[in-house]
Each structure stands twice: as C-alpha cells, then as structure tokens.
Design a protein around this motif. Sequence first.
Motif, short mmCIF file in Angstrom:
data_model
loop_
_atom_site.label_atom_id
_atom_site.label_comp_id
_atom_site.label_asym_id
_atom_site.label_seq_id
_atom_site.Cartn_x
_atom_site.Cartn_y
_atom_site.Cartn_z
N THR A 11 20.50 37.41 -8.41
CA THR A 11 20.41 38.61 -7.57
C THR A 11 21.59 39.52 -7.89
O THR A 11 22.69 39.06 -8.20
N ASN A 35 17.66 41.02 -11.15
CA ASN A 35 17.32 41.72 -9.91
C ASN A 35 18.36 42.82 -9.64
O ASN A 35 19.53 42.67 -9.94
N LEU A 60 13.41 43.04 -11.90
CA LEU A 60 12.70 43.22 -10.64
C LEU A 60 13.57 43.88 -9.57
O LEU A 60 14.65 43.36 -9.23
N ALA A 62 14.49 44.63 -5.85
CA ALA A 62 14.29 44.09 -4.50
C ALA A 62 15.61 44.21 -3.76
O ALA A 62 16.66 43.88 -4.31
N VAL A 64 17.64 42.47 -1.47
CA VAL A 64 17.65 41.09 -0.97
C VAL A 64 18.24 40.97 0.44
O VAL A 64 18.23 39.89 1.03
N GLN A 69 11.51 41.47 1.22
CA GLN A 69 11.72 41.80 -0.20
C GLN A 69 12.34 40.62 -0.94
O GLN A 69 12.01 40.35 -2.10
N LEU A 73 10.50 38.74 -3.97
CA LEU A 73 11.12 38.59 -5.30
C LEU A 73 10.86 37.18 -5.83
O LEU A 73 10.38 37.00 -6.96
N GLN A 76 7.16 36.57 -6.62
CA GLN A 76 6.73 37.26 -7.85
C GLN A 76 7.11 36.46 -9.09
O GLN A 76 6.34 36.34 -10.04
N CYS A 121 16.91 34.06 0.22
CA CYS A 121 16.53 33.62 -1.14
C CYS A 121 16.50 32.09 -1.23
O CYS A 121 15.63 31.52 -1.90
#
Length: 246
Positions: A11, A35, A60, A62, A64, A69, A73, A76, A121
């Motif tokens: 992230t 990310n 990607l 997002a 977080v 979202q 993430l 996905q 996450c």
Amino acid sequence: MSQARQVAIVTGSSRGIGRTIALELARRGMSIVVNYHSSESEAQGVASEVCALGVDALCLQANVADPDQARGLVEQVHAQWGRVDVMVNNAGITRDKTLRKLTDDDWLQVINTNLGSVYYCTTAVMPIMIEQNYGRIINISSYVGQAGNFGQANYGASKGGIIAFTKTAALELARYGITVNAIAPGFTETEMLSKVSAEVQEKIRARIPMGRFGKPQEVAKVVAFIATDADYITGQQINVNGGVYM
Ligand code: NAP
C-alpha cells in the motif's frame, strides 16, 4: 513455495519507502501490486520499473483509509492473481500539530489512514492467507510510535497502535502459517521527512547515534528479509533507525 509465483501488495507504493519496498520485492521475483491514492503517474512509473525487473505488476488506485476501497483492493488482486502472499501495510500520512492546535479532523485522518488501513487490509487478506496456510503481513510503524515526538500525537498514536495490533494479529494468525511483524523506521529520507524544516531536521540529525537519516533502501531490505527469509519471526517490532531509539 516458489517465490516466482508469490504475490505482494504494497500500500502507498507510488513514492518513498513503499516504492522502494515494491522494487525490492520485485527483485526477489514477486509479482507486485503498486497501490496509490492520488499519485497516478508516479505509481505507473513504479509499475513500469517493476516490469523492467522481469516480474508482473498491477497498478491499483485505492484509498486504503476507506474500508470498502481497502477491501476492494485486496479482492481485485485475488480475483486477478488468485493469491496474496505478502501484504505490506505501508501507506501513511502526517498532519503535525501540537495538541493545543490539533483538530478532530487531523486526528481522524491520520488514525484512519495509518492505523485503520492496517486493520482493513489485514482483515481483507486474512481469509486468503488462511486458505493458503501461508502469509506474511508486514506493517510499517515508526520510531515515533515507540518514543513519541513533539507535534505528532496523532501520528504517534497511529504508529503505536500498529505495534499493538501487530502483536495481537500475530498471536491469532500464527496457527495458519501467517506471520505478522512491524518494521519501525527512524527518520528516513522521503517526501514525508522533507516537509520538516531544515532547522528541525538538523536538530533531529544531532540526536541520531549514526549521525544521518535512513535511506528507503535500508528499510526495504529488512522488509524483504521478513517477506522471504524469516519463517520463525512473528509479532516483532524491528527497528531500522540508526540507533535513535534502542
Ligand atoms: P511518503 O513519501 O509521503 O509516501 C506516502 C505514500 O503513502 C504515498 O505513496 C501515498 O500515495 C501513500 N498514501 C497516503 N495516503 C494513502 C491512502 N489513503 N491510500 C493509499 N495510499 C496512500 O511517505 P514515506 O516517508 O515513504 O512513508 C511510508 C511509510 O513509512 C508511512 O507509513 C510512514 O508513516 C512510515 N515512516 C516514514 C518515516 C520517514 O521518516 N519517512 C519514518 C518512519 C515511518 P499518493 O502519493 O498516491 O498519495
């Protein structure tokens, strides 16, 4: 497990420490999810650098700090690549003010971005890792979460919270082959540090036994070690700080 098939999400990897971690894990042969929140072109640049190392990259967007979202993430990535082996919770912000000036918004934004995202996450990736009976969750804390720092009550609380969260998650997930560790960098040369005035930077440097700030690469190498070669390490806080906190 072949590292060539491993998938890592980092992230906040459009810049700074996260970018360097993404590249270091790519060098170890992992497929990388870059990310970002708002730095799209920088994130795409990192994804290109990852691909140039001969592994796959997904770029990607997002936020977080937003539970939907953050979970989206992870979903996905799982839908596209079918597994997640390494989750590096790195995204972080500062909103530095003394407690007398801090607003509720400063408090909530930092707590939710830095600590909320780790919870969102981790809980999103947990079922995938449990199913695999394998996972490495690495949370980027900070020396400020251990020692405190003037003007950083919100940031320090978020980073101290990450350490406590890490220990509980490590206890609960050890039985599923999942390790959970926190890395606590000291002052490291990124845009985050460059927001601090030159005068304050000098004062900080004077307190560091090694006499210099850390480099993102020095943090990334420790993250890569935990991700690839540290099977019996869990629930730990690993300091990468030039001795500023022992
Ligand atoms: P940085 O250069 O400011 O980069 C922060 C990264 O986090 C960027 O990629 C940013 O993405 C991303 N991010 C911020 N909010 C996000 C959100 N809501 N959703 C997704 N991504 C988000 O910071 P850094 O110095 O590399 O710090 C990385 C981590 O190390 C942070 O957790 C920080 O607290 C920690 N740390 C840093 C230091 C230091 O001295 N630098 C010391 C100890 C710990 P966008 O660019 O798209 O916004």
